[in-house]
Design a protein around this motif. Structure first.
Motif, PDB file in Angstrom:
ATOM      1  N   ASP A 156       0.809  -1.223   0.000  1.00 14.35           N
ATOM      2  CA  ASP A 156       0.000   0.000   0.000  1.00 14.35           C
ATOM      3  C   ASP A 156       0.843   1.275   0.000  1.00 14.35           C
ATOM      4  O   ASP A 156       0.941   1.976   1.013  1.00 14.35           O
ATOM      5  CB  ASP A 156      -0.936  -0.004   1.211  1.00 14.35           C
ATOM      6  N   PRO A 157       1.459   1.626  -1.125  1.00 15.80           N
ATOM      7  CA  PRO A 157       2.403   2.754  -1.151  1.00 15.80           C
ATOM      8  C   PRO A 157       1.722   4.115  -0.969  1.00 15.80           C
ATOM      9  O   PRO A 157       0.825   4.486  -1.729  1.00 15.80           O
ATOM     10  CB  PRO A 157       3.043   2.651  -2.541  1.00 15.80           C
ATOM     11  N   THR A 158       2.143   4.826   0.071  1.00 16.52           N
ATOM     12  CA  THR A 158       1.635   6.176   0.364  1.00 16.52           C
ATOM     13  C   THR A 158       2.831   7.070   0.653  1.00 16.52           C
ATOM     14  O   THR A 158       3.450   6.950   1.698  1.00 16.52           O
ATOM     15  CB  THR A 158       0.678   6.155   1.571  1.00 16.52           C
ATOM     16  N   PHE A 159       3.115   7.974  -0.263  1.00 21.57           N
ATOM     17  CA  PHE A 159       4.310   8.814  -0.155  1.00 21.57           C
ATOM     18  C   PHE A 159       4.002  10.311  -0.263  1.00 21.57           C
ATOM     19  O   PHE A 159       4.926  11.118  -0.334  1.00 21.57           O
ATOM     20  CB  PHE A 159       5.326   8.415  -1.230  1.00 21.57           C
ATOM     21  N   ASP A 160       2.723  10.693  -0.253  1.00 17.73           N
ATOM     22  CA  ASP A 160       2.397  12.116  -0.277  1.00 17.73           C
ATOM     23  C   ASP A 160       2.861  12.800   1.011  1.00 17.73           C
ATOM     24  O   ASP A 160       2.892  12.166   2.081  1.00 17.73           O
ATOM     25  CB  ASP A 160       0.886  12.318  -0.413  1.00 17.73           C
ATOM     26  N   PRO A 161       3.192  14.090   0.947  1.00 16.86           N
ATOM     27  CA  PRO A 161       3.531  14.831   2.169  1.00 16.86           C
ATOM     28  C   PRO A 161       2.285  15.037   3.031  1.00 16.86           C
ATOM     29  O   PRO A 161       1.154  14.909   2.548  1.00 16.86           O
ATOM     30  CB  PRO A 161       4.073  16.159   1.642  1.00 16.86           C
ATOM     31  N   PRO A 162       2.470  15.389   4.317  1.00 21.70           N
ATOM     32  CA  PRO A 162       1.313  15.612   5.193  1.00 21.70           C
ATOM     33  C   PRO A 162       0.625  16.938   4.899  1.00 21.70           C
ATOM     34  O   PRO A 162       1.135  17.789   4.172  1.00 21.70           O
ATOM     35  CB  PRO A 162       1.941  15.615   6.584  1.00 21.70           C
ATOM     36  N   GLY A 163      -0.564  17.089   5.478  1.00 19.42           N
ATOM     37  CA  GLY A 163      -1.277  18.353   5.411  1.00 19.42           C
ATOM     38  C   GLY A 163      -2.511  18.358   4.545  1.00 19.42           C
ATOM     39  O   GLY A 163      -3.366  19.236   4.689  1.00 19.42           O
ATOM     40  N   ARG A 164      -2.637  17.417   3.663  1.00 15.98           N
ATOM     41  CA  ARG A 164      -3.765  17.400   2.723  1.00 15.98           C
ATOM     42  C   ARG A 164      -4.920  16.584   3.282  1.00 15.98           C
ATOM     43  O   ARG A 164      -4.723  15.574   3.965  1.00 15.98           O
ATOM     44  CB  ARG A 164      -3.306  16.815   1.398  1.00 15.98           C
ATOM     45  N   THR A 165      -6.134  17.014   2.991  1.00 19.71           N
ATOM     46  CA  THR A 165      -7.337  16.276   3.359  1.00 19.71           C
ATOM     47  C   THR A 165      -7.899  15.586   2.122  1.00 19.71           C
ATOM     48  O   THR A 165      -8.049  16.204   1.068  1.00 19.71           O
ATOM     49  CB  THR A 165      -8.395  17.209   3.959  1.00 19.71           C
ATOM     50  N   TYR A 166      -8.216  14.292   2.264  1.00 18.96           N
ATOM     51  CA  TYR A 166      -8.689  13.471   1.151  1.00 18.96           C
ATOM     52  C   TYR A 166     -10.118  13.029   1.428  1.00 18.96           C
ATOM     53  O   TYR A 166     -10.450  12.587   2.538  1.00 18.96           O
ATOM     54  CB  TYR A 166      -7.819  12.227   0.987  1.00 18.96           C
ATOM     55  N   ALA A 167     -10.976  13.109   0.428  1.00 20.49           N
ATOM     56  CA  ALA A 167     -12.354  12.646   0.543  1.00 20.49           C
ATOM     57  C   ALA A 167     -12.431  11.149   0.272  1.00 20.49           C
ATOM     58  O   ALA A 167     -11.781  10.636  -0.648  1.00 20.49           O
ATOM     59  CB  ALA A 167     -13.246  13.402  -0.437  1.00 20.49           C
ATOM     60  N   PHE A 168     -13.235  10.444   1.071  1.00 16.76           N
ATOM     61  CA  PHE A 168     -13.416   9.007   0.918  1.00 16.76           C
ATOM     62  C   PHE A 168     -14.829   8.635   0.491  1.00 16.76           C
ATOM     63  O   PHE A 168     -15.165   7.463   0.408  1.00 16.76           O
ATOM     64  CB  PHE A 168     -13.089   8.280   2.231  1.00 16.76           C
ATOM     65  N   GLY A 169     -15.696   9.607   0.262  1.00 15.35           N
ATOM     66  CA  GLY A 169     -17.048   9.324  -0.185  1.00 15.35           C
ATOM     67  C   GLY A 169     -18.075   9.465   0.911  1.00 15.35           C
ATOM     68  O   GLY A 169     -17.792   9.253   2.099  1.00 15.35           O
ATOM     69  N   LEU A 170     -19.307   9.845   0.521  1.00 16.77           N
ATOM     70  CA  LEU A 170     -20.453   9.992   1.422  1.00 16.77           C
ATOM     71  C   LEU A 170     -20.143  10.886   2.618  1.00 16.77           C
ATOM     72  O   LEU A 170     -20.543  10.604   3.753  1.00 16.77           O
ATOM     73  CB  LEU A 170     -20.940   8.621   1.894  1.00 16.77           C
ATOM     74  N   GLY A 171     -19.412  11.949   2.389  1.00 16.29           N
ATOM     75  CA  GLY A 171     -19.123  12.911   3.443  1.00 16.29           C
ATOM     76  C   GLY A 171     -17.982  12.555   4.359  1.00 16.29           C
ATOM     77  O   GLY A 171     -17.685  13.290   5.301  1.00 16.29           O
ATOM     78  N   THR A 172     -17.316  11.435   4.118  1.00 18.95           N
ATOM     79  CA  THR A 172     -16.182  11.052   4.948  1.00 18.95           C
ATOM     80  C   THR A 172     -14.885  11.595   4.350  1.00 18.95           C
ATOM     81  O   THR A 172     -14.749  11.709   3.140  1.00 18.95           O
ATOM     82  CB  THR A 172     -16.073   9.524   5.086  1.00 18.95           C
ATOM     83  N   SER A 173     -13.947  11.912   5.224  1.00 21.65           N
ATOM     84  CA  SER A 173     -12.652  12.411   4.773  1.00 21.65           C
ATOM     85  C   SER A 173     -11.638  12.223   5.881  1.00 21.65           C
ATOM     86  O   SER A 173     -11.988  11.946   7.039  1.00 21.65           O
ATOM     87  CB  SER A 173     -12.726  13.889   4.376  1.00 21.65           C
ATOM     88  N   SER A 174     -10.366  12.377   5.543  1.00 21.26           N
ATOM     89  CA  SER A 174      -9.296  12.268   6.529  1.00 21.26           C
ATOM     90  C   SER A 174      -8.132  13.139   6.086  1.00 21.26           C
ATOM     91  O   SER A 174      -7.879  13.306   4.890  1.00 21.26           O
ATOM     92  CB  SER A 174      -8.836  10.812   6.677  1.00 21.26           C
ATOM     93  N   THR A 175      -7.428  13.685   7.071  1.00 25.94           N
ATOM     94  CA  THR A 175      -6.262  14.512   6.811  1.00 25.94           C
ATOM     95  C   THR A 175      -4.998  13.718   7.124  1.00 25.94           C
ATOM     96  O   THR A 175      -4.905  13.083   8.187  1.00 25.94           O
ATOM     97  CB  THR A 175      -6.291  15.786   7.668  1.00 25.94           C
ATOM     98  N   LYS A 176      -4.044  13.750   6.222  1.00 27.36           N
ATOM     99  CA  LYS A 176      -2.759  13.101   6.471  1.00 27.36           C
ATOM    100  C   LYS A 176      -1.933  14.015   7.372  1.00 27.36           C
ATOM    101  O   LYS A 176      -1.641  15.159   7.011  1.00 27.36           O
ATOM    102  CB  LYS A 176      -2.028  12.832   5.158  1.00 27.36           C
TER     103      LYS A 176
END
Length: 266
Positions: free
Chosen positions: A24-44
Motif C-alpha cells: 500500500d504505497p503512500t508517499f504524499d507529504p502531510p497536510g492534505r485532506t482526502y475525501a473518501f465518499g459519502l461525506g467522509t474524509s481524513s487529513t494526512k
C-alpha cells in the motif's frame, strides 16, 4: 529471516528471501485532506519516513489492498507503481489502474481466495493468496468498495511467511481464513477507523479485534501498522499497547513495534 521497514501508515517494505515487496504505497507529504465518499474524509498528519526514491531499488512486487482510498494509495504511491515489476490488487482496482497506467506491464487483480505466483531467477517462487476483507460494518461494501489482504508464501511451503490483513473489521470470514493459515508474521492493519459523519461505526480493526485474531491465528510475530499518520484513526498506539499487555498469555508476547523508518529483522 524476514526484514521489514515500516515507512508509515500501511506502507511497509518487506524483504523476503531476496524478494522486495512493498505494501500500500503512500508517499504524499502531510497536510492534505482526502475525501473518501459519502461525506467522509481524513487529513494526512504525518509524512513518509522515506521518499519513494530512497527505497534502495525498485520493488519486485507492490501489493495494493485497494486503490480507491488515498490512505492506501495516494498520488505519489500511484506514480511509483510503473517502477514495480508486478502490481497485485483487487479485480476492480486492476481495471481502474489499467486505464490509468497503460504502461504497467504486469498488473494482476485477485478476488478473495484466488492465488497468483511469481518467479525470479535464483529465488524461490513467491505465491500470493488474496484474503477476505470487509472495510466497514455489514452491508458497507457498496460504499467502502472491495478490499483484499495478502498471504505470502515461498517455494510451495505451507507456512505463510507474512499475512497482511488489509483494511478490514473482524468478521467470521476473516477468522475462518485464520483457521486455515499457519502464519509466521502477521501484519495487522489496526487503528479503529471512524468518521464523525458515521458516528460509532468502525471501518478497521481495533485493539480487541486484534487480540481475538491473534488468539485464533497464533502467529510467531504480530506487527501493528496503519494505526497512525491520519486523522481518521480513533485508537492510538498507547491504547493498543495497554490492551495487548492485559491480553491472555501468549498474545502480547507476539507483539513487535517497528520504529518508523528503521529496518528490523524478524
Amino acid at each position: 529471516m524476514t526484514r521489514l521497514t515500516h515507512l508509515g501508515g500501511p506502507t511497509v517494505l518487506i524483504e523476503l528471501d531476496g524478494w522486495r515487496i512493498l505494501t500500500d504505497p503512500t508517499f504524499d507529504p502531510p497536510g492534505r485532506t482526502y475525501a473518501f465518499g459519502l461525506g467522509t474524509s481524513s487529513t494526512k498528519v504525518t509524512g513518509p519516513a522515506l521518499e519513494a526514491a530512497d527505497l534502495g531499488g525498485r520493488p519486485d512486487v507492490v501489493l495494493v489492498s485497494h486503490d480507491h482510498h488515498a490512505d492506501n494509495l495516494d498520488d505519489a504511491g500511484r506514480a511509483l507503481l510503473p517502477t514495480a515489476a508486478t502490481v497485485i490488487t483487487t479485480r476492480a482496482g486492476e481495471r481502474r489502474l489499467r486505464a490509468q497506467l497503460p504502461g504497467q506491464a504486469d498488473l494482476r487483480g485477485l478476488r478473495p481466495g484466488q492465488r497468483t505466483s511469481m518467479t525470479r531467477a535464483g529465488l524461490r517462487d513467491l505465491q500470493v493468496l488474496a484474503t477476505p476483507c470487509r472495510h466497514g460494518p455489514p452491508l458497507s461494501r457498496p460504499v467502502a468498495g472491495p478490499v483484499i489482504g495478502f498471504a505470502l508464501t515461498l517455494g510451495g511451503r505451507e507456512q505463510v511467511a507474512v499475512w497482511m490483513t488489509g483494511d478490514t473489521v473482524l468478521t467470521r470470514r476473516l477468522l475462518h481464513q485464520a483457521d486455515r493459515l499457519e502464519v509466521d508474521i502477521l501484519l495487522a492493519h489496526l487503528g479503529s477507523v471512524q468518521f464523525p459523519v458515521t458516528g460509532r461505526l468502525r471501518y478497521s480493526m481495533n485493539s480487541h479485534d486484534a487480540v481475538r485474531l491473534v488468539r485464533r491465528l497464533r502467529p510467531r510475530v504480530t506487527v501493528p501498522v496503519h494505526y497512525e499518520g491520519w486523522s481518521h484513526f480513533a485508537e492510538p498506539e498507547a491504547h493498543l499497547r495497554t490492551v495487548f499487555d492485559s491480553a491472555p498469555s501468549g498474545v502480547g508476547e507476539t507483539l513487535r513495534w517497528l520504529q518508523i523508518g528503521h529496518t528490523q529483522d524478524l
